[in-house]
Design an enzyme around this catalytic site. Structure first.
Site, PDB file in Angstrom:
ATOM      1  N   SER A  35       0.840  -1.205   0.000  1.00  0.00           N
ATOM      2  CA  SER A  35       0.000   0.000   0.000  1.00  0.00           C
ATOM      3  C   SER A  35       0.874   1.253   0.000  1.00  0.00           C
ATOM      4  CB  SER A  35      -0.907  -0.008   1.229  1.00  0.00           C
ATOM      5  OG  SER A  35      -1.788  -1.111   1.146  1.00  0.00           O
ATOM      6  N   GLY A  36       0.240   2.363  -0.410  1.00  0.00           N
ATOM      7  CA  GLY A  36       0.969   3.629  -0.471  1.00  0.00           C
ATOM      8  C   GLY A  36       1.356   3.962  -1.905  1.00  0.00           C
ATOM      9  N   ASP A  90       6.284  -4.043  -1.085  1.00  0.00           N
ATOM     10  CA  ASP A  90       5.544  -3.041  -0.310  1.00  0.00           C
ATOM     11  C   ASP A  90       6.459  -1.876   0.046  1.00  0.00           C
ATOM     12  OD1 ASP A  90       3.607  -1.735   1.163  1.00  0.00           O
ATOM     13  OD2 ASP A  90       3.360  -3.311   2.667  1.00  0.00           O
ATOM     14  N   GLY A  91       5.879  -0.712   0.259  1.00  0.00           N
ATOM     15  CA  GLY A  91       6.634   0.483   0.625  1.00  0.00           C
ATOM     16  C   GLY A  91       6.993   0.508   2.100  1.00  0.00           C
ATOM     17  N   ASP A  93       7.912   3.662   5.476  1.00  0.00           N
ATOM     18  CA  ASP A  93       8.071   5.072   5.859  1.00  0.00           C
ATOM     19  C   ASP A  93       9.511   5.371   6.272  1.00  0.00           C
ATOM     20  OD1 ASP A  93       5.258   5.914   5.564  1.00  0.00           O
ATOM     21  OD2 ASP A  93       4.982   4.301   7.008  1.00  0.00           O
ATOM     22  N   LYS A 103       6.407   1.137   9.219  1.00  0.00           N
ATOM     23  CA  LYS A 103       5.352   1.177   8.216  1.00  0.00           C
ATOM     24  C   LYS A 103       4.045   1.592   8.887  1.00  0.00           C
ATOM     25  CE  LYS A 103       4.862  -2.069   5.228  1.00  0.00           C
ATOM     26  NZ  LYS A 103       4.441  -1.007   4.293  1.00  0.00           N
ATOM     27  N   GLY A 104       3.081   1.937   8.054  1.00  0.00           N
ATOM     28  CA  GLY A 104       1.765   2.284   8.598  1.00  0.00           C
ATOM     29  C   GLY A 104       1.387   3.733   8.408  1.00  0.00           C
ATOM     30  N   GLY A 106       0.149   4.906   5.956  1.00  0.00           N
ATOM     31  CA  GLY A 106      -1.159   4.864   5.290  1.00  0.00           C
ATOM     32  C   GLY A 106      -2.184   4.063   6.086  1.00  0.00           C
ATOM     33  N   GLU A 112      -0.668  -5.326   6.012  1.00  0.00           N
ATOM     34  CA  GLU A 112       0.674  -5.381   5.397  1.00  0.00           C
ATOM     35  C   GLU A 112       1.552  -6.410   6.103  1.00  0.00           C
ATOM     36  OE1 GLU A 112       1.140  -0.831   3.685  1.00  0.00           O
ATOM     37  OE2 GLU A 112       1.699  -1.227   5.742  1.00  0.00           O
TER      38      GLU A 112
HETATM   39  C1  5RP Z   1       1.063   2.194   4.391  1.00  0.00           C
HETATM   40  C2  5RP Z   1       2.524   2.025   4.331  1.00  0.00           C
HETATM   41  C3  5RP Z   1       3.223   2.571   3.134  1.00  0.00           C
HETATM   42  O1  5RP Z   1       3.939   1.549   2.515  1.00  0.00           O
HETATM   43  C4  5RP Z   1       4.138   3.676   3.583  1.00  0.00           C
HETATM   44  O2  5RP Z   1       3.366   4.662   4.246  1.00  0.00           O
HETATM   45  C5  5RP Z   1       4.902   4.304   2.410  1.00  0.00           C
HETATM   46  O3  5RP Z   1       4.027   5.031   1.609  1.00  0.00           O
HETATM   47  P1  5RP Z   1       4.552   5.838   0.338  1.00  0.00           P
HETATM   48  O4  5RP Z   1       5.044   4.837  -0.648  1.00  0.00           O
HETATM   49  O5  5RP Z   1       3.332   6.594  -0.154  1.00  0.00           O
HETATM   50  O6  5RP Z   1       5.639   6.775   0.791  1.00  0.00           O
HETATM   51  O7  5RP Z   1       3.164   1.487   5.198  1.00  0.00           O
HETATM   52  O8  5RP Z   1       0.538   1.732   5.615  1.00  0.00           O
END
Ligand code: 5RP
Length: 240
Positions: A35-36, A90-91, A93, A103-104, A106, A112
């Site tokens: 997500s993200g 997955d992405g 933070d 993470k989190g 979003g 996740e």
């Molecule tokens: C969502 C996440 C995302 O992977 C994280 O916030 C990174 O988001 P982005 O790719 O928009 O920077 O953990 O819960």
């Protein structure tokens, strides 16, 4: 989207998301879809490859990602129908050089973590600004049930103090009157910690508190990170 409308950080996110498909995905794979915004670049690129004949099936880690995947034409399935996944992309933070992550951002950390740990391999897709020497500048999200959340918060404060983080500031995401609800109907407490000396110990401690469903520290989960840069390149840290 043309490069003129993207910030350097967005170009770096796109670089990681797009390169991940070419580098890690092959036909027949069962994939966890993160997500993200970085993950959504990856999902849209995956959709292009599916239209070109790639045969994969994905498990989304949020309702948002499910929608992006549907629009991109990526076939989806339920995690419990598929059993163990081959790979989750997955992405994050924040990520350190030991591939521990926060993470989190979003609010999707619970799904996740379930999807990532149900996968043989996990690769984090991040822009270069996410790579840090020490985790904690990004507020640590902790997903808690709504019932008795202030009591749960006090327990979290006690644990943080035991970890030398007595000055931590905790806020409920969305505010107490209109809290943001996760895809599982829980709330998020964002913990501003500054620097986390012992992420491995803290994640275990947090998850023993009644009322805590999951926390945003992902330790020992990623096998590698693909780091995107504003010049459009991406480089691997670790080895998937
Ligand atoms: C969502 C996440 C995302 O992977 C994280 O916030 C990174 O988001 P982005 O790719 O928009 O920077 O953990 O819960």
């Amino acid at each position: 989207m043309s490069d003129e409308t993207l910030s350097p950080q967005d170009i770096a996110k796109r670089a990681a998301g797009v390169a991940a498909i070419d580098r890690y995905v092959t036909s027949g794979m069962k994939l966890g879809l993160g997500s993200g915004s970085t993950s959504h670049w990856m999902v849209r690129t995956l959709g292009e490859q599916v239209r070109a004949g790639l045969d994969v099936v994905g498990v989304p880690t949020s309702t948002d990602t499910a929608e992006v995947a549907r629009q991109a034409g990526v076939p989806l399935a339920d995690l419990d129908e598929l059993g163990e996944l081959d790979l989750t992309l997955d992405g994050a933070d924040e990520i350190d050089r030991q591939l521990r992550m926060i993470k989190g951002g979003g609010a999707c950390l619970l799904w996740e973590k379930i999807v990532a740990t149900a996968s043989r391999r996990m690769v984090a897709l991040v822009d270069d600004k996410k790579l840090v020497d020490r985790l904690g500048a990004f507020p640590l999200p902790v997903e808690v049930v709504r019932f008795g959340w202030r009591a749960t918060q006090r327990q979290i404060e006690r644990l943080l103090a035991a970890h030398g983080l007595e000055r931590a500031e905790i806020t409920i995401r969305g505010g107490p009157t209109t809290p943001l609800l996760t895809d599982s109907g829980n709330i998020i407490l964002d913990c501003r910690l500054g620097a986390i000396a012992d992420p491995d110990g803290l994640t275990v401690g947090l998850n023993t508190i009644p009322g805590v469903v999951e926390n945003g520290l992902f330790c020992g989960i990623a096998d590698a990170a693909l780091i995107g840069y504003p010049d459009g390149t991406a480089r691997e840290l670790g080895s998937a």
